[in-house]
Motif scaffolding. Sequence first.
Motif, short mmCIF file in Angstrom:
data_model
loop_
_atom_site.label_atom_id
_atom_site.label_comp_id
_atom_site.label_asym_id
_atom_site.label_seq_id
_atom_site.Cartn_x
_atom_site.Cartn_y
_atom_site.Cartn_z
N GLU A 67 -16.90 2.29 14.29
CA GLU A 67 -15.49 2.63 14.50
C GLU A 67 -14.61 1.93 13.46
OE1 GLU A 67 -15.80 3.30 19.34
OE2 GLU A 67 -15.10 1.38 18.54
N ASP A 68 -14.89 0.66 13.21
CA ASP A 68 -14.13 -0.08 12.21
C ASP A 68 -14.30 0.51 10.81
OD1 ASP A 68 -13.21 -1.82 14.17
OD2 ASP A 68 -14.66 -3.41 13.69
N LEU A 69 -15.54 0.87 10.47
CA LEU A 69 -15.81 1.47 9.16
C LEU A 69 -15.07 2.80 9.01
CD1 LEU A 69 -19.63 0.78 8.73
CD2 LEU A 69 -17.76 -0.27 7.43
N LEU A 70 -15.08 3.60 10.07
CA LEU A 70 -14.36 4.88 10.03
C LEU A 70 -12.87 4.66 9.82
CD1 LEU A 70 -16.19 6.88 12.82
CD2 LEU A 70 -15.93 7.57 10.44
N LEU A 71 -12.31 3.72 10.55
CA LEU A 71 -10.88 3.44 10.43
C LEU A 71 -10.52 2.99 9.01
CD1 LEU A 71 -8.12 3.20 11.76
CD2 LEU A 71 -8.74 0.88 12.45
N VAL A 72 -11.31 2.09 8.46
CA VAL A 72 -11.05 1.60 7.10
C VAL A 72 -11.17 2.73 6.08
CG1 VAL A 72 -11.94 0.10 5.26
CG2 VAL A 72 -11.68 -0.79 7.59
N ALA A 73 -12.19 3.58 6.23
CA ALA A 73 -12.38 4.69 5.29
C ALA A 73 -11.23 5.70 5.38
CB ALA A 73 -13.72 5.38 5.54
N ILE A 74 -10.76 5.98 6.59
CA ILE A 74 -9.63 6.90 6.78
C ILE A 74 -8.38 6.32 6.14
CG2 ILE A 74 -8.05 7.87 8.50
CD1 ILE A 74 -10.59 8.20 10.31
N GLN A 75 -8.13 5.05 6.39
CA GLN A 75 -6.95 4.41 5.80
C GLN A 75 -7.04 4.40 4.28
OE1 GLN A 75 -7.14 0.69 7.92
NE2 GLN A 75 -5.71 1.39 9.50
N ASP A 76 -8.23 4.17 3.75
CA ASP A 76 -8.42 4.17 2.30
C ASP A 76 -8.14 5.56 1.72
OD1 ASP A 76 -9.19 3.05 -0.23
OD2 ASP A 76 -11.22 3.87 0.03
N ALA A 77 -8.64 6.59 2.38
CA ALA A 77 -8.40 7.96 1.90
C ALA A 77 -6.92 8.30 1.96
CB ALA A 77 -9.21 8.97 2.73
N GLN A 78 -6.25 7.91 3.03
CA GLN A 78 -4.83 8.21 3.15
C GLN A 78 -4.01 7.46 2.11
OE1 GLN A 78 -4.35 7.45 7.36
NE2 GLN A 78 -4.35 9.64 7.78
N LYS A 79 -4.37 6.22 1.82
CA LYS A 79 -3.66 5.47 0.79
C LYS A 79 -3.86 6.12 -0.58
CE LYS A 79 -3.15 0.99 -1.50
NZ LYS A 79 -2.56 1.66 -2.63
N LYS A 80 -5.09 6.53 -0.86
CA LYS A 80 -5.36 7.18 -2.14
C LYS A 80 -4.60 8.49 -2.25
CE LYS A 80 -9.84 5.06 -3.07
NZ LYS A 80 -11.30 5.27 -3.13
N ALA A 81 -4.50 9.24 -1.15
CA ALA A 81 -3.73 10.49 -1.16
C ALA A 81 -2.25 10.21 -1.40
CB ALA A 81 -3.92 11.24 0.16
N HIS A 82 -1.73 9.17 -0.77
CA HIS A 82 -0.33 8.79 -0.97
C HIS A 82 -0.09 8.40 -2.43
CE1 HIS A 82 3.61 7.08 -0.11
NE2 HIS A 82 3.22 6.01 -0.79
N ASP A 83 -0.97 7.60 -2.97
CA ASP A 83 -0.84 7.17 -4.37
C ASP A 83 -0.92 8.37 -5.32
OD1 ASP A 83 -0.68 4.58 -3.42
OD2 ASP A 83 -2.70 4.01 -4.05
N LEU A 84 -1.83 9.30 -5.02
CA LEU A 84 -1.96 10.51 -5.84
C LEU A 84 -0.67 11.33 -5.77
CD1 LEU A 84 -3.74 12.46 -7.52
CD2 LEU A 84 -4.45 13.47 -5.35
N SER A 85 -0.11 11.47 -4.59
CA SER A 85 1.13 12.22 -4.42
C SER A 85 2.26 11.60 -5.23
CB SER A 85 1.50 12.27 -2.94
OG SER A 85 2.73 12.93 -2.76
N GLU A 86 2.41 10.29 -5.13
CA GLU A 86 3.46 9.62 -5.90
C GLU A 86 3.25 9.79 -7.40
OE1 GLU A 86 3.87 5.52 -4.77
OE2 GLU A 86 5.22 6.07 -3.14
N LYS A 87 2.01 9.66 -7.83
CA LYS A 87 1.70 9.80 -9.26
C LYS A 87 2.03 11.20 -9.76
CE LYS A 87 -2.32 10.05 -12.25
NZ LYS A 87 -3.77 10.14 -12.22
#
Length: 104
Positions: A67-87
């Motif tokens: 569960e912890d690994l899933l949460l971290v991976a989801i948060q990582d993907a969402q952060k990368k998507a946010h960064d991509l959007s800003e870029k």
Amino acid sequence: MNIQKLMKEAQKAQRKAAEVQERLGQMTVVGSAGGGLVEVTSNGHGQIQAVKLKPEALDKDDLEALEDLLLVAIQDAQKKAHDLSEKEMSRELGGIGSMLGNMF
């Protein structure tokens, strides 16, 4: 600057922002956790599209770790998507792009 020119510039920026949003829907990022034990694929809007688990991530006696690994991976993907959007917004629209990127 006259109001008509300002309105045309605003419409142009709005069209570019819409184009970027459409492209972001087609782009993907991958978030991961546990050295790649869990990978989450998201589009550029942060919408989760796929989850991959390596067999080593599965331990029926320690579901909390998964569960912890899933949460971290989801948060990582969402952060990368946010960064991509800003870029992408910044690249297309300059300084106003970052502000618009935060709105989506």
